[in-house]
Design a protein around this motif. Structure first.
Motif, PDB file in Angstrom:
ATOM      1  N   GLY A 100      62.653  46.664  33.721  1.00  0.00           N
ATOM      2  CA  GLY A 100      62.282  45.635  34.698  1.00  0.00           C
ATOM      3  C   GLY A 100      61.299  44.653  34.103  1.00  0.00           C
ATOM      4  N   GLU A 101      60.775  43.779  34.959  1.00  0.00           N
ATOM      5  CA  GLU A 101      59.844  42.735  34.504  1.00  0.00           C
ATOM      6  C   GLU A 101      58.443  43.308  34.298  1.00  0.00           C
ATOM      7  OE1 GLU A 101      61.021  39.650  33.860  1.00  0.00           O
ATOM      8  OE2 GLU A 101      62.956  40.527  34.407  1.00  0.00           O
ATOM      9  N   THR A 102      57.624  42.583  33.541  1.00  0.00           N
ATOM     10  CA  THR A 102      56.244  43.015  33.291  1.00  0.00           C
ATOM     11  C   THR A 102      55.517  43.281  34.601  1.00  0.00           C
ATOM     12  OG1 THR A 102      56.215  41.720  31.254  1.00  0.00           O
ATOM     13  CG2 THR A 102      54.078  42.354  32.168  1.00  0.00           C
ATOM     14  N   ASN A 103      55.680  42.372  35.571  1.00  0.00           N
ATOM     15  CA  ASN A 103      55.082  42.554  36.894  1.00  0.00           C
ATOM     16  C   ASN A 103      56.060  43.335  37.780  1.00  0.00           C
ATOM     17  OD1 ASN A 103      53.930  42.420  39.394  1.00  0.00           O
ATOM     18  ND2 ASN A 103      53.449  40.231  39.274  1.00  0.00           N
ATOM     19  N   PRO A 104      55.661  44.522  38.219  1.00  0.00           N
ATOM     20  CA  PRO A 104      56.564  45.326  39.045  1.00  0.00           C
ATOM     21  C   PRO A 104      57.068  44.584  40.286  1.00  0.00           C
ATOM     22  CG  PRO A 104      54.699  46.642  38.341  1.00  0.00           C
ATOM     23  CD  PRO A 104      54.412  45.231  37.919  1.00  0.00           C
ATOM     24  N   ALA A 105      56.254  43.653  40.791  1.00  0.00           N
ATOM     25  CA  ALA A 105      56.660  42.891  41.981  1.00  0.00           C
ATOM     26  C   ALA A 105      57.890  42.024  41.719  1.00  0.00           C
ATOM     27  CB  ALA A 105      55.499  42.029  42.473  1.00  0.00           C
ATOM     28  N   ASP A 106      58.112  41.677  40.472  1.00  0.00           N
ATOM     29  CA  ASP A 106      59.280  40.868  40.102  1.00  0.00           C
ATOM     30  C   ASP A 106      60.454  41.723  39.637  1.00  0.00           C
ATOM     31  OD1 ASP A 106      57.737  38.591  40.569  1.00  0.00           O
ATOM     32  OD2 ASP A 106      57.004  38.554  38.496  1.00  0.00           O
ATOM     33  N   SER A 107      60.285  43.039  39.633  1.00  0.00           N
ATOM     34  CA  SER A 107      61.288  43.949  39.069  1.00  0.00           C
ATOM     35  C   SER A 107      62.263  44.411  40.141  1.00  0.00           C
ATOM     36  CB  SER A 107      60.596  45.168  38.457  1.00  0.00           C
ATOM     37  OG  SER A 107      59.676  44.774  37.450  1.00  0.00           O
ATOM     38  N   LEU A 108      63.527  44.348  39.830  1.00  0.00           N
ATOM     39  CA  LEU A 108      64.556  44.746  40.795  1.00  0.00           C
ATOM     40  C   LEU A 108      64.580  46.256  40.996  1.00  0.00           C
ATOM     41  CD1 LEU A 108      67.509  42.484  39.579  1.00  0.00           C
ATOM     42  CD2 LEU A 108      66.159  42.214  41.685  1.00  0.00           C
ATOM     43  N   PRO A 109      64.930  46.687  42.212  1.00  0.00           N
ATOM     44  CA  PRO A 109      65.218  48.106  42.416  1.00  0.00           C
ATOM     45  C   PRO A 109      66.297  48.554  41.419  1.00  0.00           C
ATOM     46  CG  PRO A 109      65.230  46.918  44.513  1.00  0.00           C
ATOM     47  CD  PRO A 109      65.139  45.879  43.428  1.00  0.00           C
ATOM     48  N   GLY A 110      66.172  49.761  40.961  1.00  0.00           N
ATOM     49  CA  GLY A 110      67.098  50.246  39.934  1.00  0.00           C
ATOM     50  C   GLY A 110      66.491  50.211  38.552  1.00  0.00           C
ATOM     51  N   ASP A 115      61.358  50.584  40.672  1.00  0.00           N
ATOM     52  CA  ASP A 115      61.449  51.798  41.491  1.00  0.00           C
ATOM     53  C   ASP A 115      60.113  52.526  41.649  1.00  0.00           C
ATOM     54  OD1 ASP A 115      64.148  51.422  41.867  1.00  0.00           O
ATOM     55  OD2 ASP A 115      64.768  52.885  40.344  1.00  0.00           O
ATOM     56  N   TYR A 116      59.209  52.421  40.676  1.00  0.00           N
ATOM     57  CA  TYR A 116      58.095  53.376  40.635  1.00  0.00           C
ATOM     58  C   TYR A 116      56.693  52.800  40.631  1.00  0.00           C
ATOM     59  CZ  TYR A 116      61.768  56.681  39.485  1.00  0.00           C
ATOM     60  OH  TYR A 116      62.896  57.437  39.502  1.00  0.00           O
ATOM     61  N   CYS A 117      56.524  51.473  40.657  1.00  0.00           N
ATOM     62  CA  CYS A 117      55.141  50.980  40.584  1.00  0.00           C
ATOM     63  C   CYS A 117      55.006  49.642  41.288  1.00  0.00           C
ATOM     64  CB  CYS A 117      54.676  50.916  39.137  1.00  0.00           C
ATOM     65  SG  CYS A 117      55.790  50.034  38.031  1.00  0.00           S
ATOM     66  N   VAL A 118      53.744  49.234  41.515  1.00  0.00           N
ATOM     67  CA  VAL A 118      53.492  48.016  42.283  1.00  0.00           C
ATOM     68  C   VAL A 118      52.624  46.984  41.566  1.00  0.00           C
ATOM     69  CG1 VAL A 118      53.891  49.045  44.553  1.00  0.00           C
ATOM     70  CG2 VAL A 118      51.625  49.165  43.563  1.00  0.00           C
ATOM     71  N   GLU A 119      51.815  47.393  40.588  1.00  0.00           N
ATOM     72  CA  GLU A 119      50.888  46.451  39.956  1.00  0.00           C
ATOM     73  C   GLU A 119      51.126  46.354  38.455  1.00  0.00           C
ATOM     74  OE1 GLU A 119      46.699  47.071  40.740  1.00  0.00           O
ATOM     75  OE2 GLU A 119      46.847  45.307  42.040  1.00  0.00           O
ATOM     76  N   VAL A 120      50.887  45.153  37.926  1.00  0.00           N
ATOM     77  CA  VAL A 120      51.109  44.909  36.496  1.00  0.00           C
ATOM     78  C   VAL A 120      50.195  45.784  35.633  1.00  0.00           C
ATOM     79  CG1 VAL A 120      49.497  42.938  36.329  1.00  0.00           C
ATOM     80  CG2 VAL A 120      51.468  43.086  34.782  1.00  0.00           C
ATOM     81  N   GLY A 121      49.002  46.087  36.142  1.00  0.00           N
ATOM     82  CA  GLY A 121      48.044  46.897  35.384  1.00  0.00           C
ATOM     83  C   GLY A 121      48.316  48.389  35.443  1.00  0.00           C
ATOM     84  N   ARG A 122      49.383  48.792  36.153  1.00  0.00           N
ATOM     85  CA  ARG A 122      49.800  50.207  36.220  1.00  0.00           C
ATOM     86  C   ARG A 122      51.328  50.238  36.275  1.00  0.00           C
ATOM     87  NH1 ARG A 122      45.187  50.470  35.165  1.00  0.00           N
ATOM     88  NH2 ARG A 122      43.502  51.685  36.172  1.00  0.00           N
ATOM     89  N   ASN A 123      51.948  49.744  35.193  1.00  0.00           N
ATOM     90  CA  ASN A 123      53.401  49.534  35.250  1.00  0.00           C
ATOM     91  C   ASN A 123      54.215  50.576  34.483  1.00  0.00           C
ATOM     92  OD1 ASN A 123      52.737  48.554  32.748  1.00  0.00           O
ATOM     93  ND2 ASN A 123      53.599  46.505  33.044  1.00  0.00           N
ATOM     94  N   VAL A 124      53.662  51.730  34.275  1.00  0.00           N
ATOM     95  CA  VAL A 124      54.258  53.032  33.888  1.00  0.00           C
ATOM     96  C   VAL A 124      55.070  53.117  32.595  1.00  0.00           C
ATOM     97  CG1 VAL A 124      54.277  53.840  36.302  1.00  0.00           C
ATOM     98  CG2 VAL A 124      56.403  53.050  35.292  1.00  0.00           C
TER      99      VAL A 124
END
Ligand code: UDP
Ligand code: MG
Length: 160
Positions: A100-110, A115-124
């Motif tokens: 997905g994208e660096t920012n989880p908010a821009d990352s598509l499901p799948g 699927d697993y995170c919400v913030e760029v500073g904790r993007n797993v």
């Protein structure tokens, strides 16, 4: 069989993937490894590493002028990471799509980040962004004897 002898090309591409400390804490290692396995990529290196700040500063050296750099080094050294090398056709580009994208908010499901995170500073998850970065990062994190060339019995069922 050696892939070069069988006529397949491009299958030797490798990328560096790491489950970041938050991914380890949140028990996402198995899921993330499973995604790359199910896709058809070949695992050629894997280890749990408590990364030093020096290693991480070298790993992220292109970002050293960024305002988030110190926080990034703290985050990445706050616990062990699972460092991996995956191999296969277009594995660098495809791994980035799977992340997905660096920012989880821009990352598509799948995607992992979708699927697993919400913030760029904790993007797993980390994945190399180019073949050149992958070569640099693999050499930084792994020694040659930690990378294994094993015969892939599924190769004919993954590649045409
Ligand atoms: N990062 C951050 N804030 C930002 C941009 C990046 O904390 O505004 C962190 C984030 O963990 C990211 C890492 O720095 O994964 C490396 O940034 P890069 O732009 O290389 O993103 P990536 O290649 O990991 O998608
Ligand atoms: Mg990057």
């Amino acid at each position: 069989a050696n892939v070069l002898q069988t006529g397949w090309t491009g299958l030797n591409e490798r990328t560096f993937v790491a489950v970041k400390p938050d991914g380890v804490q949140r028990r996402l290692v198995g899921d993330i490894v499973h995604r790359f396995e199910k896709k058809g990529f070949k695992l050629v290196g894997m280890k749990l590493v408590q990364a030093s700040e020096d290693l991480l500063k070298e790993h992220y050296r292109d970002l050293r002028a960024k305002p988030f750099f110190n926080g990034l080094i703290q985050y990445m050294s706050a616990g062990p990471v699972v460092a991996m090398v995956w191999q296969g056709l277009d594995v660098v580009k495809t791994s980035r799509k799977m992340m997905g994208e660096t920012n989880p908010a821009d990352s598509l499901p799948g995607t992992v980040r979708g699927d697993y995170c919400v913030e760029v500073g904790r993007n797993v998850i980390h994945g190399s962004d180019s073949v050149e970065s992958a070569q640099r990062e693999i050499a930084l994190w792994f020694s040659q004897d930690e990378l294994h060339c094993w015969e892939d019995h599924s190769i004919r069922w993954i590649y045409a």
